[in-house]
Design a protein around this motif. Structure first.
Motif, mmCIF file in Angstrom:
data_model
loop_
_atom_site.group_PDB
_atom_site.id
_atom_site.type_symbol
_atom_site.label_atom_id
_atom_site.label_comp_id
_atom_site.label_asym_id
_atom_site.label_seq_id
_atom_site.Cartn_x
_atom_site.Cartn_y
_atom_site.Cartn_z
ATOM 1 N N ALA A 80 0.744 -1.721 -0.205
ATOM 2 C CA ALA A 80 0.232 0.200 0.627
ATOM 3 C C ALA A 80 0.832 0.996 0.496
ATOM 4 C CB ALA A 80 -0.994 0.512 1.188
ATOM 5 N N LYS A 81 0.319 2.372 -0.334
ATOM 6 C CA LYS A 81 1.449 3.440 -0.708
ATOM 7 C C LYS A 81 1.061 4.930 -1.881
ATOM 8 C CE LYS A 81 5.543 4.959 -3.303
ATOM 9 N NZ LYS A 81 6.263 4.434 -4.556
ATOM 10 N N ALA A 82 1.047 5.731 0.027
ATOM 11 C CA ALA A 82 0.357 6.570 -0.499
ATOM 12 C C ALA A 82 1.381 7.311 -2.180
ATOM 13 C CB ALA A 82 0.018 7.824 0.239
ATOM 14 N N SER A 83 0.390 7.664 -2.690
ATOM 15 C CA SER A 83 1.325 8.736 -4.401
ATOM 16 C C SER A 83 0.590 10.725 -3.986
ATOM 17 C CB SER A 83 1.188 8.386 -5.439
ATOM 18 O OG SER A 83 -0.285 8.436 -6.324
ATOM 19 N N GLN A 84 -0.487 11.028 -3.394
ATOM 20 C CA GLN A 84 -0.624 12.305 -3.817
ATOM 21 C C GLN A 84 -1.840 12.758 -2.894
ATOM 22 O OE1 GLN A 84 -2.377 13.065 -7.250
ATOM 23 N NE2 GLN A 84 -1.830 15.353 -7.095
ATOM 24 N N SER A 85 -1.655 13.842 -1.651
ATOM 25 C CA SER A 85 -2.288 14.244 -1.118
ATOM 26 C C SER A 85 -2.891 15.358 -1.282
ATOM 27 C CB SER A 85 -2.331 14.612 0.321
ATOM 28 O OG SER A 85 -2.579 15.198 1.429
ATOM 29 N N VAL A 86 -4.675 15.854 -1.225
ATOM 30 C CA VAL A 86 -5.387 16.932 -2.165
ATOM 31 C C VAL A 86 -5.555 17.170 -1.034
ATOM 32 C CG1 VAL A 86 -5.835 17.818 -3.915
ATOM 33 C CG2 VAL A 86 -4.695 16.081 -4.612
ATOM 34 N N ALA A 87 -6.088 18.531 -0.911
ATOM 35 C CA ALA A 87 -6.697 19.183 0.203
ATOM 36 C C ALA A 87 -7.264 20.097 -0.600
ATOM 37 C CB ALA A 87 -6.355 20.320 1.053
ATOM 38 N N LEU A 88 -9.101 19.766 -0.412
ATOM 39 C CA LEU A 88 -9.914 20.545 -1.087
ATOM 40 C C LEU A 88 -11.136 21.121 -0.325
ATOM 41 C CD1 LEU A 88 -9.968 17.019 -2.656
ATOM 42 C CD2 LEU A 88 -10.569 18.368 -4.159
ATOM 43 N N THR A 89 -12.095 22.094 -0.888
ATOM 44 C CA THR A 89 -12.706 22.402 0.499
ATOM 45 C C THR A 89 -14.024 23.141 -1.178
ATOM 46 O OG1 THR A 89 -11.446 24.404 0.656
ATOM 47 C CG2 THR A 89 -13.559 24.686 0.571
ATOM 48 N N CYS A 90 -15.324 22.091 -0.327
ATOM 49 C CA CYS A 90 -16.534 21.763 -0.770
ATOM 50 C C CYS A 90 -17.743 22.987 -0.523
ATOM 51 C CB CYS A 90 -17.078 20.512 -0.584
ATOM 52 S SG CYS A 90 -15.416 19.243 -0.688
ATOM 53 N N ASP A 91 -18.839 22.678 -1.289
ATOM 54 C CA ASP A 91 -19.910 23.417 -0.673
ATOM 55 C C ASP A 91 -19.959 23.822 1.187
ATOM 56 O OD1 ASP A 91 -20.768 23.206 -3.116
ATOM 57 O OD2 ASP A 91 -21.980 21.236 -2.654
ATOM 58 N N ARG A 92 -20.176 24.532 1.328
ATOM 59 C CA ARG A 92 -20.449 24.865 2.817
ATOM 60 C C ARG A 92 -19.238 25.158 3.280
ATOM 61 N NH1 ARG A 92 -24.824 22.068 3.695
ATOM 62 N NH2 ARG A 92 -25.331 21.617 1.506
ATOM 63 N N ASP A 93 -18.017 24.968 3.171
ATOM 64 C CA ASP A 93 -16.353 25.684 3.260
ATOM 65 C C ASP A 93 -16.582 24.431 4.049
ATOM 66 O OD1 ASP A 93 -16.236 27.735 2.251
ATOM 67 O OD2 ASP A 93 -17.137 28.868 4.277
ATOM 68 N N LEU A 94 -17.122 23.025 3.733
ATOM 69 C CA LEU A 94 -16.252 21.257 4.000
ATOM 70 C C LEU A 94 -14.676 21.605 3.438
ATOM 71 C CD1 LEU A 94 -17.508 19.032 6.128
ATOM 72 C CD2 LEU A 94 -18.087 17.787 3.342
ATOM 73 N N PRO A 95 -14.059 20.944 4.550
ATOM 74 C CA PRO A 95 -12.882 20.862 3.604
ATOM 75 C C PRO A 95 -12.827 19.192 3.534
ATOM 76 C CG PRO A 95 -12.632 21.282 6.162
ATOM 77 C CD PRO A 95 -14.325 21.401 6.391
ATOM 78 N N ILE A 96 -11.458 18.803 2.631
ATOM 79 C CA ILE A 96 -11.839 16.913 2.317
ATOM 80 C C ILE A 96 -10.743 17.108 2.099
ATOM 81 C CG2 ILE A 96 -12.573 14.951 0.924
ATOM 82 C CD1 ILE A 96 -15.757 15.928 0.939
ATOM 83 N N THR A 97 -9.602 15.945 2.891
ATOM 84 C CA THR A 97 -8.273 15.720 1.596
ATOM 85 C C THR A 97 -8.464 14.271 1.814
ATOM 86 O OG1 THR A 97 -7.758 16.875 3.931
ATOM 87 C CG2 THR A 97 -6.312 15.025 3.294
ATOM 88 N N ALA A 98 -8.188 14.501 0.295
ATOM 89 C CA ALA A 98 -8.237 12.628 -0.526
ATOM 90 C C ALA A 98 -6.452 12.724 -0.675
ATOM 91 C CB ALA A 98 -8.789 13.300 -1.973
ATOM 92 N N ILE A 99 -6.495 11.318 -0.320
ATOM 93 C CA ILE A 99 -5.126 11.046 -0.342
ATOM 94 C C ILE A 99 -5.308 9.853 -1.099
ATOM 95 C CG2 ILE A 99 -2.901 9.542 1.299
ATOM 96 C CD1 ILE A 99 -4.279 11.098 3.413
ATOM 97 N N TYR A 100 -4.081 10.171 -2.570
ATOM 98 C CA TYR A 100 -4.793 8.921 -3.586
ATOM 99 C C TYR A 100 -3.666 8.057 -3.537
ATOM 100 C CZ TYR A 100 -7.943 11.875 -5.815
ATOM 101 O OH TYR A 100 -9.195 13.212 -5.179
ATOM 102 N N GLY A 101 -3.577 6.502 -3.892
ATOM 103 C CA GLY A 101 -2.290 5.705 -4.048
ATOM 104 C C GLY A 101 -2.852 4.606 -4.671
ATOM 105 N N THR A 102 -1.379 3.169 -3.632
ATOM 106 C CA THR A 102 -2.273 1.727 -3.885
ATOM 107 C C THR A 102 -2.673 1.218 -2.994
ATOM 108 O OG1 THR A 102 0.001 1.363 -4.777
ATOM 109 C CG2 THR A 102 -1.564 2.013 -6.277
ATOM 110 N N ASP A 103 -3.738 -0.275 -3.077
ATOM 111 C CA ASP A 103 -3.802 -0.537 -2.349
ATOM 112 C C ASP A 103 -3.067 -1.588 -2.289
ATOM 113 O OD1 ASP A 103 -4.565 -2.575 -4.121
ATOM 114 O OD2 ASP A 103 -7.004 -2.479 -3.622
ATOM 115 N N LEU A 104 -2.895 -3.133 -1.167
ATOM 116 C CA LEU A 104 -2.264 -4.007 -0.925
ATOM 117 C C LEU A 104 -2.250 -4.326 -2.506
ATOM 118 C CD1 LEU A 104 -3.061 -4.860 2.690
ATOM 119 C CD2 LEU A 104 -0.978 -3.557 1.603
#
Length: 143
Positions: free
Chosen positions: A38-62
């Motif tokens: 398992a490996k994370a390759s990229q972390s992205v911070a996003l702002t969504c409707d009503r200022d809800l923050p979401i963090t998405a960490i893209y990678g690969t599973d086992l």
């Protein structure tokens, strides 16, 4: 004659009581842990409707398949890649509400968070958009 055999057996047992047993050799050799695929390759911070923050960490599973971990409202969700045309789509049967799954649909720097009944989350047409998001910043994760 039977009492003689019984007496001889009892004496043999008593003779063995005074001897110390040899301690068993301890084996503390641990098997090496398998490497994690398992490996994370990229972390992205996003702002969504009503200022809800979401963090998405893209990678690969086992198994080496693309996946994403989302942090939404302090909760972690692990989503796996699902077939999609024109965008990247990730799904999980576990969502913000009981019985509802989540879908994360990414097109360029925009993404939408959708929910659908857990048993229909694989059907792209069943998804109902609950948040529209835009990239706030992008950081490469250390590998």
């Amino acid at each position: 004659m039977k009492p003689a055999f019984a007496l001889a057996g009892a004496l043999a047992l008593l003779a063995g009581c005074g001897q110390k047993a040899e301690p068993a050799a301890e084996k503390t050799v641990a098997a090496p842990a398998p490497p994690s695929l398992a490996k994370a390759s990229q972390s992205v911070a996003l702002t969504c409707d009503r200022d809800l923050p979401i963090t998405a960490i893209y990678g690969t599973d086992l198994e080496g398949k693309a996946d994403v971990a989302l942090i939404v409202q302090g909760q972690n969700f692990n989503l796996v890649e699902a077939p999609s045309t024109g965008s990247a789509r990730y799904i999980t049967p576990n969502g913000l509400e009981p019985g509802m799954g989540l879908a994360w649909v990414v097109t360029g720097e925009d993404a939408v968070l959708q929910q659908a009944p857990s048993d229909r989350i694989g059907d792209a047409a069943a998804g109902q958009t609950i948040k529209t998001c835009k990239v706030k910043g992008e950081n490469e994760a250390g590998a």
